[in-house]
Motif scaffolding. Structure first.
Motif, PDB file in Angstrom:
ATOM      1  N   ALA A   1       0.822  -1.203   0.000  1.00 11.32           N
ATOM      2  CA  ALA A   1       0.000   0.000   0.000  1.00 11.32           C
ATOM      3  C   ALA A   1       0.856   1.252   0.000  1.00 11.32           C
ATOM      4  O   ALA A   1       2.004   1.248   0.436  1.00 11.32           O
ATOM      5  CB  ALA A   1      -0.908  -0.021   1.229  1.00 11.32           C
ATOM      6  N   GLY A   2       0.279   2.353  -0.492  1.00 11.56           N
ATOM      7  CA  GLY A   2       0.968   3.638  -0.532  1.00 11.56           C
ATOM      8  C   GLY A   2       0.958   4.328   0.812  1.00 11.56           C
ATOM      9  O   GLY A   2       0.144   4.047   1.675  1.00 11.56           O
ATOM     10  N   GLY A   3       1.876   5.268   0.970  1.00  8.71           N
ATOM     11  CA  GLY A   3       1.968   6.051   2.205  1.00  8.71           C
ATOM     12  C   GLY A   3       0.974   7.197   2.207  1.00  8.71           C
ATOM     13  O   GLY A   3       0.466   7.618   1.166  1.00  8.71           O
TER      14      GLY A   3
ATOM     15  N   GLY B   1      -3.438  15.683   4.871  1.00  3.09           N
ATOM     16  CA  GLY B   1      -3.025  14.901   3.711  1.00  3.09           C
ATOM     17  C   GLY B   1      -3.965  13.737   3.448  1.00  3.09           C
ATOM     18  O   GLY B   1      -4.647  13.256   4.349  1.00  3.09           O
ATOM     19  N   GLY B   2      -3.989  13.273   2.193  1.00  3.52           N
ATOM     20  CA  GLY B   2      -4.845  12.154   1.806  1.00  3.52           C
ATOM     21  C   GLY B   2      -4.266  10.812   2.220  1.00  3.52           C
ATOM     22  O   GLY B   2      -3.059  10.670   2.407  1.00  3.52           O
ATOM     23  N   GLY B   3      -5.109   9.810   2.347  1.00  5.35           N
ATOM     24  CA  GLY B   3      -4.681   8.462   2.726  1.00  5.35           C
ATOM     25  C   GLY B   3      -4.098   7.695   1.548  1.00  5.35           C
ATOM     26  O   GLY B   3      -4.432   7.939   0.396  1.00  5.35           O
ATOM     27  N   GLY B   4      -3.200   6.764   1.852  1.00  8.42           N
ATOM     28  CA  GLY B   4      -2.579   5.933   0.827  1.00  8.42           C
ATOM     29  C   GLY B   4      -3.521   4.837   0.342  1.00  8.42           C
ATOM     30  O   GLY B   4      -4.335   4.322   1.098  1.00  8.42           O
ATOM     31  N   ALA B   5      -3.397   4.470  -0.939  1.00  8.37           N
ATOM     32  CA  ALA B   5      -4.237   3.422  -1.535  1.00  8.37           C
ATOM     33  C   ALA B   5      -3.569   2.055  -1.369  1.00  8.37           C
ATOM     34  O   ALA B   5      -2.351   1.953  -1.341  1.00  8.37           O
ATOM     35  CB  ALA B   5      -4.446   3.699  -3.021  1.00  8.37           C
ATOM     36  N   SER B   6      -4.387   1.022  -1.287  1.00  7.63           N
ATOM     37  CA  SER B   6      -3.860  -0.340  -1.308  1.00  7.63           C
ATOM     38  C   SER B   6      -4.134  -0.929  -2.695  1.00  7.63           C
ATOM     39  O   SER B   6      -4.711  -0.271  -3.556  1.00  7.63           O
ATOM     40  CB  SER B   6      -4.521  -1.214  -0.235  1.00  7.63           C
ATOM     41  OG  SER B   6      -5.838  -1.546  -0.621  1.00  7.63           O
ATOM     42  N   TYR B   7      -3.746  -2.158  -2.878  1.00  8.64           N
ATOM     43  CA  TYR B   7      -3.920  -2.839  -4.160  1.00  8.64           C
ATOM     44  C   TYR B   7      -5.392  -2.948  -4.558  1.00  8.64           C
ATOM     45  O   TYR B   7      -5.739  -2.894  -5.719  1.00  8.64           O
ATOM     46  CB  TYR B   7      -3.283  -4.224  -4.072  1.00  8.64           C
ATOM     47  CG  TYR B   7      -3.189  -4.941  -5.395  1.00  8.64           C
ATOM     48  CD1 TYR B   7      -2.235  -4.557  -6.338  1.00  8.64           C
ATOM     49  CD2 TYR B   7      -4.036  -5.997  -5.701  1.00  8.64           C
ATOM     50  CE1 TYR B   7      -2.136  -5.201  -7.558  1.00  8.64           C
ATOM     51  CE2 TYR B   7      -3.940  -6.656  -6.921  1.00  8.64           C
ATOM     52  CZ  TYR B   7      -2.991  -6.252  -7.842  1.00  8.64           C
ATOM     53  OH  TYR B   7      -2.886  -6.889  -9.040  1.00  8.64           O
ATOM     54  N   THR B   8      -6.269  -3.059  -3.552  1.00  8.46           N
ATOM     55  CA  THR B   8      -7.691  -3.285  -3.844  1.00  8.46           C
ATOM     56  C   THR B   8      -8.625  -2.236  -3.270  1.00  8.46           C
ATOM     57  O   THR B   8      -9.838  -2.380  -3.379  1.00  8.46           O
ATOM     58  CB  THR B   8      -8.131  -4.655  -3.296  1.00  8.46           C
ATOM     59  OG1 THR B   8      -7.896  -4.666  -1.883  1.00  8.46           O
ATOM     60  CG2 THR B   8      -7.375  -5.784  -3.963  1.00  8.46           C
ATOM     61  N   SER B   9      -8.090  -1.197  -2.629  1.00  5.87           N
ATOM     62  CA  SER B   9      -8.965  -0.249  -1.958  1.00  5.87           C
ATOM     63  C   SER B   9      -8.398   1.167  -2.034  1.00  5.87           C
ATOM     64  O   SER B   9      -7.190   1.372  -1.884  1.00  5.87           O
ATOM     65  CB  SER B   9      -9.127  -0.682  -0.498  1.00  5.87           C
ATOM     66  OG  SER B   9      -9.947   0.203   0.208  1.00  5.87           O
ATOM     67  N   ALA B  10      -9.277   2.138  -2.251  1.00  4.24           N
ATOM     68  CA  ALA B  10      -8.874   3.542  -2.360  1.00  4.24           C
ATOM     69  C   ALA B  10      -8.487   4.117  -1.007  1.00  4.24           C
ATOM     70  O   ALA B  10      -8.978   3.681   0.035  1.00  4.24           O
ATOM     71  CB  ALA B  10     -10.019   4.357  -2.948  1.00  4.24           C
TER      72      ALA B  10
END
Length: 161
Positions: A76-78, A102-111
């Motif tokens: 997942a992203g930071g 700041g915005g939340g990081g995305a995972s492979y299957t979830s925004a």
């Protein structure tokens, strides 16, 4: 108009050149992306206000950086960094004027979650994605959910009103 962008520095001082009224906008940074994923990262918040300053006053500005993108398979992203403006207090941040989470990081299957704007110039960071969790965005008061958002890297605009 002056634009202050992320440069890796913790605090960037800005000296007011002329007495007057200034329109300031702060933008939180977007969260990072998952490697190979198609889900979007959360957007940083946008908030602004009009303030009166006198010549020579110093503002302490913090501009958040975009969350790091995952380099691992389905990692997942930071979370994105927050942006904020303070009145200077002898070389240290004093009275807070604006916060944009700041915005939340995305995972492979979830925004990733979008940052939230609250009253009185404060904002919450976006929540990380839910499966498998991305990092939440940085905020003045912790993690939040959906609300007013601004996509892209953090920045701050300051101009005479």
């Amino acid at each position: 108009m002056a634009t202050v962008s992320y440069n890796g520095a913790t605090i960037q001082p800005y000296t007011i050149a002329a007495t007057g009224t200034y329109d300031i906008s702060a933008f939180g940074a977007a969260g990072g992306l998952s490697k190979g994923g198609v889900e979007p990262s959360g957007s940083g918040a946008q908030i602004g206000g009009i303030f009166s300053f006198t010549q020579g006053q110093i503002l302490d500005i913090i501009v958040g950086g975009t969350g790091g993108n995952s380099t691992a398979g389905s990692g997942a992203g930071g979370g994105g960094g927050f942006s904020a403006v303070f009145l200077d207090n002898n070389g240290m941040p004093g009275t807070a004027l604006l916060f944009a989470g700041g915005g939340g990081g995305a995972s492979y299957t979830s925004a990733g979650g979008n940052a939230t704007v609250l009253v009185a110039g404060t904002g919450l960071g976006g929540t990380g994605s839910t499966s498998p969790g991305g990092a939440g965005g940085a905020g003045a008061l912790g993690s939040g959910g959906d609300a007013v958002a601004y996509p892209g890297g953090g920045r701050l605009l300051l101009q005479a009103a």
